[in-house]
Design a protein around this motif. Sequence first.
Motif, mmCIF file in Angstrom:
data_model
loop_
_atom_site.group_PDB
_atom_site.id
_atom_site.type_symbol
_atom_site.label_atom_id
_atom_site.label_comp_id
_atom_site.label_asym_id
_atom_site.label_seq_id
_atom_site.Cartn_x
_atom_site.Cartn_y
_atom_site.Cartn_z
ATOM 1 N N LEU A 208 0.866 -1.180 0.000
ATOM 2 C CA LEU A 208 0.000 0.000 0.000
ATOM 3 C C LEU A 208 0.896 1.221 0.000
ATOM 4 O O LEU A 208 1.796 1.346 0.842
ATOM 5 C CB LEU A 208 -0.905 -0.006 1.233
ATOM 6 N N LEU A 209 0.697 2.095 -0.960
ATOM 7 C CA LEU A 209 1.496 3.307 -1.110
ATOM 8 C C LEU A 209 0.626 4.497 -0.738
ATOM 9 O O LEU A 209 -0.494 4.640 -1.247
ATOM 10 C CB LEU A 209 1.976 3.436 -2.556
ATOM 11 N N ARG A 210 1.145 5.332 0.161
ATOM 12 C CA ARG A 210 0.323 6.446 0.647
ATOM 13 C C ARG A 210 1.208 7.618 1.052
ATOM 14 O O ARG A 210 2.352 7.423 1.463
ATOM 15 C CB ARG A 210 -0.494 6.007 1.871
ATOM 16 N N ASP A 211 0.669 8.836 0.958
ATOM 17 C CA ASP A 211 1.363 9.971 1.548
ATOM 18 C C ASP A 211 1.007 10.031 3.037
ATOM 19 O O ASP A 211 0.153 9.294 3.527
ATOM 20 C CB ASP A 211 0.999 11.277 0.833
ATOM 21 N N GLY A 212 1.672 10.943 3.758
ATOM 22 C CA GLY A 212 1.478 10.993 5.212
ATOM 23 C C GLY A 212 0.428 11.974 5.675
ATOM 24 O O GLY A 212 0.359 12.277 6.871
ATOM 25 N N LYS A 213 -0.409 12.459 4.761
ATOM 26 C CA LYS A 213 -1.416 13.450 5.141
ATOM 27 C C LYS A 213 -2.580 12.789 5.865
ATOM 28 O O LYS A 213 -2.972 11.667 5.545
ATOM 29 C CB LYS A 213 -1.936 14.164 3.892
ATOM 30 N N ILE A 214 -3.156 13.525 6.824
ATOM 31 C CA ILE A 214 -4.361 13.023 7.474
ATOM 32 C C ILE A 214 -5.532 13.201 6.509
ATOM 33 O O ILE A 214 -5.510 14.080 5.642
ATOM 34 C CB ILE A 214 -4.643 13.742 8.806
ATOM 35 N N PRO A 215 -6.551 12.362 6.606
ATOM 36 C CA PRO A 215 -7.681 12.454 5.675
ATOM 37 C C PRO A 215 -8.371 13.811 5.761
ATOM 38 O O PRO A 215 -8.442 14.430 6.835
ATOM 39 C CB PRO A 215 -8.612 11.323 6.139
ATOM 40 N N PHE A 225 -5.520 7.864 14.670
ATOM 41 C CA PHE A 225 -4.308 7.354 14.021
ATOM 42 C C PHE A 225 -4.476 7.250 12.511
ATOM 43 O O PHE A 225 -5.494 6.759 12.011
ATOM 44 C CB PHE A 225 -3.961 5.977 14.589
ATOM 45 N N THR A 226 -3.460 7.700 11.782
ATOM 46 C CA THR A 226 -3.361 7.506 10.337
ATOM 47 C C THR A 226 -1.972 6.956 10.045
ATOM 48 O O THR A 226 -0.975 7.576 10.407
ATOM 49 C CB THR A 226 -3.551 8.827 9.576
ATOM 50 N N LYS A 239 1.287 -0.419 15.282
ATOM 51 C CA LYS A 239 1.063 0.774 14.472
ATOM 52 C C LYS A 239 2.414 1.397 14.137
ATOM 53 O O LYS A 239 3.291 1.497 14.997
ATOM 54 C CB LYS A 239 0.185 1.773 15.234
ATOM 55 N N LEU A 240 2.576 1.821 12.888
ATOM 56 C CA LEU A 240 3.828 2.410 12.425
ATOM 57 C C LEU A 240 3.652 3.917 12.255
ATOM 58 O O LEU A 240 2.662 4.367 11.676
ATOM 59 C CB LEU A 240 4.264 1.776 11.093
ATOM 60 N N ASP A 241 4.625 4.631 12.781
ATOM 61 C CA ASP A 241 4.566 6.092 12.791
ATOM 62 C C ASP A 241 5.303 6.657 11.580
ATOM 63 O O ASP A 241 6.453 6.295 11.318
ATOM 64 C CB ASP A 241 5.180 6.605 14.099
ATOM 65 N N PHE A 242 4.640 7.571 10.856
ATOM 66 C CA PHE A 242 5.270 8.151 9.671
ATOM 67 C C PHE A 242 6.581 8.844 10.016
ATOM 68 O O PHE A 242 7.565 8.762 9.267
ATOM 69 C CB PHE A 242 4.322 9.152 9.009
ATOM 70 N N HIS A 266 -8.965 7.093 10.220
ATOM 71 C CA HIS A 266 -10.170 7.152 11.041
ATOM 72 C C HIS A 266 -11.358 6.544 10.295
ATOM 73 O O HIS A 266 -11.721 6.995 9.217
ATOM 74 C CB HIS A 266 -10.456 8.605 11.403
ATOM 75 N N HIS A 267 -11.946 5.498 10.857
ATOM 76 C CA HIS A 267 -13.159 4.827 10.367
ATOM 77 C C HIS A 267 -12.947 3.916 9.160
ATOM 78 O O HIS A 267 -13.849 3.151 8.827
ATOM 79 C CB HIS A 267 -14.251 5.842 10.010
ATOM 80 N N PHE A 268 -11.781 3.963 8.478
ATOM 81 C CA PHE A 268 -11.596 3.165 7.278
ATOM 82 C C PHE A 268 -10.225 2.499 7.294
ATOM 83 O O PHE A 268 -9.312 2.942 7.983
ATOM 84 C CB PHE A 268 -11.759 4.020 6.009
#
Length: 552
Positions: A208-215, A225-226, A239-242, A266-268
Motif C-alpha cells: 500500500l502506497l500512501r502519503d502521510g497526510k491526514i484524511p 491514528f493515520t 502501528k507504524l509512525d510516519f 479514522h473509520h476506514f
Amino acid sequence: MDIKRLILFVVFSFSLLMLWENWQKETAPKALDSTATSTKNDISNINAPIIPTINKQAVIQQDAKKADGALVDGAQINVTTDLVHAVIDADGGDIRSLSILHYQDPVDVKRHLHIFEQTSNHTYVAQSGLVGTNLPNHKSIFSFAANNYALAENQNKLVVPMSWVDEETGIQVTKEYIFYRDSYKIDLTYHLTNTGKLSIPLQAYFQLLRDGKIPDGESKMVHTFTGPAIYTEASKFTKLDFHKMDKGDQTYPKTANDGWVAMVQHHFVSAWLPNNGAKREFYAEALGNGLYRAGVILPEGELKPGSSTSFTVPLYAGPQIQKTLTALAPGLDYVVDYGWLTPISGPIFWALQKIHGVVGNWGWSIVILTMFIKLMFFPLSAKSYQSMAQMRGLAPKLQRLKETFGDDRQKLHQAMMDLYKTEKVNPLGGCLPVVVQIPVFISLYWALLGSVEMRQAPFIGWIHDLSAPDPFYVLPIIMGLTMILQTRLNPTPPDPMQAKVMMIMPVAFSIFFFFFPAGLVLYWVVNNILSISQQWFITRKHEAAQAGNAKR
C-alpha cells in the motif's frame, strides 16, 4: 462540581497519556536486533532466506524500481459494484482509485468518500507484483480485455482480468481482481504459465502506497491514528509512525508465518490479508517526497517449464465494521482504534450494538447506554452528591470563617479543618466516586469516536451525522446550560476567584465541545441531565433533613 471535576480529570488524564507517549517516543531505546530496524536496503536482505535460489542482483534491481514511489499513468478502466467504484491502471495493474458509494466525503458531501485516490494533493493506491527479472511488477504494463466493468443485478461476483506476456522467456501472467456483491473484500489472483525452458522461482509482493497526510475533514480537536499497521500472532497489532519511518528507526515484526499489513485511517482501512501458514516478510519505509509504503512478500514456490500455477491474496478496502473485520482475519478488528482502554471500550461498544439492534437508531442507543452506565454508577454518584450537599450546607459557616480570619490562610485552613471534623464532612468525599468512573467514561469516549457505525448515523431533526460536530451547535449550547445549572447546585467555593472560574467554565467547555462529534456531546448532555436530576433530589433531601433537625 461533578461534571467539571470529571472533565478536568479527563483532560488531565489525556495530557498525562500524551506526555507519556511523547516521552516514550523520545527516550525508548533502539532495538539492538538488526532484524527489527527498517532500512531501504533491508528488502534485498530479507528476500535471501526465503528463496535461496533467487537471483539477488535481480531482486535488488526490482527493489530499486519499487522504491520509486512516483506513479505513471497508463490506460485506465472503471469497475462498479453495488458498494464501490474502482479505477484500475494498466501501469502495474494498481488500484488507483476506490470510492465507497455508501459514504460521503466529509468535505464535499456530494462526492463519495475515497479510500484509494491519486490526485495532485493526495496519493493512496494498492499495488502488487512479482519479484525477479522477466516478471511483471507494479510498473509493468498490462493489457485489459475491456474498458468498463459493472456488477449486474444477477451477478454475485465480478472478475476483472488483465494480462502480461514476456515473449523472451515464455512467461504468461494473468492478474485478476474479483469483486463481490455486498462486500468490500477484493480477491487478487495471479495465474502464471511457463511456456519457456527455465524454472522461475516465484515471490509476490503486495503493498500500500500512501502519503502521510491526514484524511480531509478530520477534526483537529480529536486525534486519531493515520498510518501503516502490521499484525502477527506473536507481536499482535503494531502501528507504524510516519515520523519514525522518515528517520528509519521504526520497529515492527519482519517475518512470520501469519499476519497482515494495513493502512489505517479514522473509520476506514485497507489491508492485504494473505492466508496464514506460509512464511512471509513485512516491509515498511519512507520513499521520500512524503510517500510511504508498507507491504508483505510471499514465497509462491517455483514455476517449472511447461507448468502453471495460481495464488490469491485478498484485499479489504472499506469501513471499519467490526463484525466484518473479525470475520476476515485474526486481529483485523484491532484497526478500530480504542486506545489503551480497549478491554473496556470493546464491551461498551458490544452493549451499544445490542441496544441498536433493538431500537434501530445509534443516537437513541447512546442515550439508553448512558442511562445504563449512569444506573450502574448510581450508588457512587449518590455518595458524591451527598458529600456535595453536606459541603453546600457548610457554605455559610465557611464564609463566616473567611470573614473572621481574612487573609490569615493558616488560621483559616485550621478552622476549616476543625469545622469539617466537627460536622463529620470529608471535603474530598465527592472526588473518589468520580475517579472510579473515569476509565469507563474515557472508554465510552473512544468507543463513540472510533466506531464507523456513528458515521452518517442520524439522530433527530438537524443531526444527520453523529460522528460530525452539531451543525447548529444546539447540543453544545444545551450542554453549557446544564453545566450552569449544575454549578448552581454545587457548593459555592469560598475563594472569589475560584467561584468566578467555576462560573466561566461552562461557557469555556461549551465552546470546546462545538468541535466535538455530536454523538459524544449527546452523551455528555444526557449524562449531565441525569446527574442534575440525581443531585437535585439528593440535595433537596439533605436540605429537608437539615431543616427538620434545626426545628427539633
